[in-house]
Design a protein around this motif. Structure first.
Motif, PDB file in Angstrom:
ATOM      1  N   ALA A   1       0.964  -1.355  -0.044  1.00  0.00           N
ATOM      2  CA  ALA A   1       0.151  -0.035   0.147  1.00  0.00           C
ATOM      3  C   ALA A   1       0.744   1.240  -0.132  1.00  0.00           C
ATOM      4  O   ALA A   1       0.509   2.239  -0.821  1.00  0.00           O
ATOM      5  N   ALA A   2       2.096   1.160   0.682  1.00  0.00           N
ATOM      6  CA  ALA A   2       2.670   2.201   0.866  1.00  0.00           C
ATOM      7  C   ALA A   2       3.489   2.612  -0.538  1.00  0.00           C
ATOM      8  O   ALA A   2       3.666   3.789  -0.741  1.00  0.00           O
ATOM      9  N   MET A   3       3.710   1.601  -1.331  1.00  0.00           N
ATOM     10  CA  MET A   3       4.144   1.782  -2.734  1.00  0.00           C
ATOM     11  C   MET A   3       3.655   2.589  -3.605  1.00  0.00           C
ATOM     12  O   MET A   3       3.760   3.545  -4.558  1.00  0.00           O
ATOM     13  N   LEU A   4       2.018   2.401  -3.497  1.00  0.00           N
ATOM     14  CA  LEU A   4       0.862   2.884  -4.282  1.00  0.00           C
ATOM     15  C   LEU A   4       0.433   4.013  -3.989  1.00  0.00           C
ATOM     16  O   LEU A   4      -0.168   4.762  -4.764  1.00  0.00           O
ATOM     17  N   ARG A   5       0.641   4.447  -2.810  1.00  0.00           N
ATOM     18  CA  ARG A   5      -0.163   5.457  -2.091  1.00  0.00           C
ATOM     19  C   ARG A   5       0.278   6.926  -2.972  1.00  0.00           C
ATOM     20  O   ARG A   5      -0.855   7.706  -3.132  1.00  0.00           O
ATOM     21  N   PRO A   6       1.725   7.147  -3.250  1.00  0.00           N
ATOM     22  CA  PRO A   6       1.902   8.318  -3.795  1.00  0.00           C
ATOM     23  C   PRO A   6       1.700   8.341  -5.187  1.00  0.00           C
ATOM     24  O   PRO A   6       2.085   9.317  -6.122  1.00  0.00           O
ATOM     25  N   ILE A   7       1.461   7.332  -5.894  1.00  0.00           N
ATOM     26  CA  ILE A   7       1.355   6.978  -7.709  1.00  0.00           C
ATOM     27  C   ILE A   7       0.284   7.455  -8.109  1.00  0.00           C
ATOM     28  O   ILE A   7      -0.943   7.295  -7.771  1.00  0.00           O
TER      29      ILE A   7
END
Length: 830
Positions: free
Chosen positions: A277-283
């Motif tokens: 989830a952390a990887m996709l949060r700023p995407i």
């Protein structure tokens, strides 16, 4: 390290990754230096043996055992077929065959002394019942005939050369692509193949909203290859794209993007995708933006390469007409496909998707698919099949030589074949009538001398048979009456399946006891104990699991208002029963297995629960087993659709009456089991590999089953949900019965029919002899020494040796007493 948005990977990064991979392979090679000829840290496949599912519960005969020994020693190159009951994979890597015969031992002896035989029970993953033979086992092995074998090496080479073309012709890769080396256009999928394999194709239903790349109508052998791989997350709309990687024909990463799924994510599938989830949060990158980038990066004549590429293109909502799918290049029989990790290990000698890494690396996977396709195109189908034959089982001799009908098939004795073939052979043990040169025999009277003689050899013989007779000598000398000793062994084993229950209400019959207890498993025999003031019963189950479930689920039950106890008998021979049960749970044959009994409510009679507390009355009838448990204070339940908010334990002294009318109906009768229902029920806990239904006479339904999961996590998940399953009328416990046993009674009962009086006399005699005495302790010591010597022998064998240990069983006045056959290929870690 998270992938950056639209930042191409440079060549230095790829070089660093390659260097790291090479260093890891070197380190693994160093760690595996002692692993014999199995190089590259397991990248070469060692031999392994497996029993066909249809033969798991069938006993092995001497003839079937010799089938395996012939194939292990000679293989297909020696004209020998795979055994009819098992499969020995990668036979050409077998470095030796060692057979040990433990004279005088039966299946019953093994399970009676189970705790004192840690080597046999833990180091052999294949164990089957063995049918006693009237012939001397060692003599039967050496004198067995090997039909159709020719001793001339020149003849063998000519035959192999003549049949190589035939074998290649039937190989799945050759059938599809032929033997000639051709350009890449020969391996691109046609439009018909793409439609058949469910690739997105323009104009086909279901792909109307898909974007199309700008592509030429056709490609050439010089067209560039691009490797691609995607990772997905599970969303409300199914699997959606979360990351995409693209590498060019030189292996350079030109695109590695994270993508924001359009729908709400339900599961990031981090174990496989590596996405969190952390990887996709700023995407913020969308699927449409990725499609645009791919259309800009791909030349018009580009050929996309991937592994199961149809999944990636569907995730991308992209149509591209020119593709090569590596899962269809390195094809298997019957539409099966190799995993990308297996192809990379075997062909590229590279480790990807390792368990140490958190999820897959799509750039790494895209590069692996690209290089697999380049290798296949450059090498050609024929060379790929011959150089990488271990992928398809390690042997190209797929078709057997055609024998002219006018030429009779000649047979050769196994001992002669081995010696003419230049393979060293030896027999060590008591003097016996064996068809073998005396120079290859060594006679000794003790197991210690047999082991020492074998270990003194400077070079381990390729084929050896060792005869251990210490236990047989001990039993003959200390127990002249072998039948009495065997009856005592059987009695101790049967006692493991026995529970005592009571007191029952007055007039409670044997039939009612059987109906109550068979919910836990098949009941073999019930003995009513009416000599006491109150009525008790001795219940003997067919399986250990039945006795375990009876103690766990029926102890403390109220029957007609009578509180009953269920407990195991206590005797000197059962003091270590808990250790035996724990060891059986950890037995390699029981690993990942679960025992299950399906229950059903009794529709003819209902449970009547009536209780009064603090002026409030509960009066209901139901046929649900959970209501019975609620009445016994185990947990709240629903009765006639209404939830019971208070357990029986909350109605202490104020309870005026809790009556279970017709308590014989409290038990739940075993219901019909089907593989489909069980697979549906237990698949939620983990991947179910196989389901074994209990064997029943024709016309009767299976009452219990064994469920095998692919991993132990499935078993643990199911056991932690046992209460939930009980509410679904399913009782479970860890499996205690190896698959080769139909029941524990089968261990102790000769394969002949004895009349009821005779059987009772034999059993009574056995129970009277149950007390462990000095002779039993001496036998235990001999068994312990025997297992220790077997362990030393096993450790002295070269890696890649097929080790077979046979407990031959014996024939008694009551019939055949089955033995056991243990099989394992020794590996470096053994």
């Amino acid at each position: 390290m998270e992938p950056s948005l639209s930042v191409p990977c440079n060549g230095k990064k790829r070089k660093d990754n390659t260097s790291a991979t090479q260093e890891k392979v070197k380190r693994l090679k160093t760690e595996m230096e002692g692993y014999g000829t199995f190089e590259s840290a397991g990248l070469s496949h060692p031999p392994r043996i497996s029993v066909l599912p249809s033969h798991l519960q069938e006993p092995v005969t001497l003839e079937e055992l010799t089938e395996l020994l012939h194939f292990a020693a000679l293989g297909k190159s020696g004209g020998v077929k795979q055994p009819s009951w098992c499969r020995l994979r990668h036979q050409r890597r077998v470095k030796g065959v060692n057979v040990v015969v433990l004279d005088g031992l039966t299946q019953s002896h093994f399970y009676k002394h189970y705790l004192t035989l840690p080597h046999l029970r833990n180091n052999y993953t294949t164990r089957l019942s063995f049918t006693p033979s009237s012939n001397n086992l060692a003599s039967g092995i050496f004198s067995s005939e090997v039909p159709g074998w020719e001793s001339s090496p020149v003849f063998q080479r000519e035959e192999e050369s003549r049949h190589l073309h035939e074998a290649l012709k039937w190989h799945p890769v050759i059938r599809r692509f032929g033997t000639e080396t051709r350009g890449l256009t020969a391996y691109t999928l046609t439009q018909e193949e793409m439609i058949k394999k469910h690739f997105p194709v323009k104009g086909m239903p279901g792909f109307e909203g898909f974007a199309c790349t700008d592509s030429d109508d056709c490609v050439t052998d010089s067209s560039p290859l691009y490797g691609i791989d995607c990772e997905m997350c599970l969303t409300e709309k199914g699997h959606e794209l979360a990351r995409v990687s693209l590498v060019d024909s030189d292996g350079r990463c030109v695109l590695d993007d994270l993508v924001k799924p359009q729908s709400r994510v339900l599961n990031y599938l981090t174990r496989f995708s590596g996405i969190t989830a952390a990887m996709l949060r700023p995407i913020t990158t969308t699927l449409r933006e990725v499609q645009t980038k791919l259309r800009m990066l791909l030349p018009r004549d580009a050929v996309l390469v991937g592994h199961s590429l149809d999944n990636d293109l569907r995730a991308l909502n992209l149509i591209h007409p020119h593709v090569i799918d590596t899962s269809l290049l390195y094809r298997k029989e019957f539409g099966q496909r190799f995993k990308l990790r297996v192809l990379a290990e075997t062909v590229l000698k590279r480790e990807i998707q390792s368990e140490e890494k958190k999820g897959h690396n799509p750039t790494e996977d895209a590069l692996a698919a690209l290089e697999l396709a380049q290798y296949f195109i450059k090498t050609g189908p024929r060379q790929v099949v011959q150089l990488q034959e271990e992928l398809w089982g390690g042997s190209l001799t797929l078709s057997e030589p055609t024998v002219c009908e006018s030429t009779p098939t000649q047979s050769y004795r196994f001992s002669d074949v081995l010696q003419k073939n230049g393979q060293s052979v030896t027999f060590i043990g008591k003097r016996a009538d064996i068809i073998l040169d005396l120079s290859n025999q060594q006679w000794h009277n003790s197991d210690k001398e047999v082991l020492a003689s074998f270990r003194r050899k400077t070079k381990c013989p390729f084929f050896s048979v060792l005869h251990f007779s210490s236990l047989s000598d001990h039993l003959n000398s200390s127990s002249p009456h072998q039948e009495q000793h065997y009856q005592r062994v059987c009695a101790n084993l049967r006692e493991m399946c026995v529970v005592f229950a009571g007191p029952f209400p007055a007039g409670f019959s044997e039939r009612e006891v059987r109906r109550l207890f068979r919910c836990c498993g098949p009941v073999r025999k019930i003995k009513m104990l009416n000599t006491t003031v109150r009525i008790h019963a001795e219940i003997e189950f067919e399986l250990l699991e039945g006795a375990m479930l009876a103690v766990e689920t029926l102890n403390g039950l109220h029957v007609h208002g009578q509180h009953i106890k269920v407990q195991r008998p206590v005797s000197e021979s059962s003091l270590d029963l808990d250790l035996t049960l724990d060891a059986l749970m950890r037995d390699p044959l029981n690993a990942n297995h679960l025992y299950a009994v399906r229950l059903k409510p009794n529709k003819a009679n209902h449970i009547h629960i009536s209780a009064t507390a603090n002026g409030h009355t509960l009066d209901a009838k139901c046929s649900d087993v959970t209501a019975m448990k609620a009445a016994n204070g185990l947990h709240p339940a629903k009765v006639n659709g209404s939830k019971i908010d208070a357990c029986y334990s909350e109605f202490p002294a104020a309870v005026s009456e809790i009556e279970l009318i017709a308590a014989k109906q409290l038990r739940a009768s075993s219901s019909r089991l089907s593989e489909e229902k069980l697979r549906e029920t237990f698949s939620r806990f983990g991947m179910v590999e196989r389901i074994f239904l209990s064997a029943k006479p024709f016309g009767q339904h299976a009452r219990h089953a064994c469920i095998k999961f692919e991993s132990s996590e499935g078993v643990h998940a199911a056991l932690s949900s046992s209460e939930e399953l009980r509410n679904e009328n399913i009782l479970i416990c860890p499996s205690l019965t190896p698959h080769h046993l139909h029941s524990w009674v089968a261990v102790t009962t000769p394969e002949t029919t004895v009349d009821s009086e005779g059987e009772a006399a034999v059993e009574e005699k056995g129970w009277n002899l149950m007390c462990t005495n000095t002779q039993d302790r001496e036998t235990e010591l001999v068994m312990r020494k025997l297992d220790d010597r077997l362990g030393k022998l096993f450790r002295s064998l070269p890696d890649g040796t097929l080790s077979v240990v046979v407990l031959p069983g014996r024939t008694s006045s009551h019939g055949q007493l089955p033995g056991l056959c243990f099989m394992e290929v020794k590996r470096g870690s053994s």
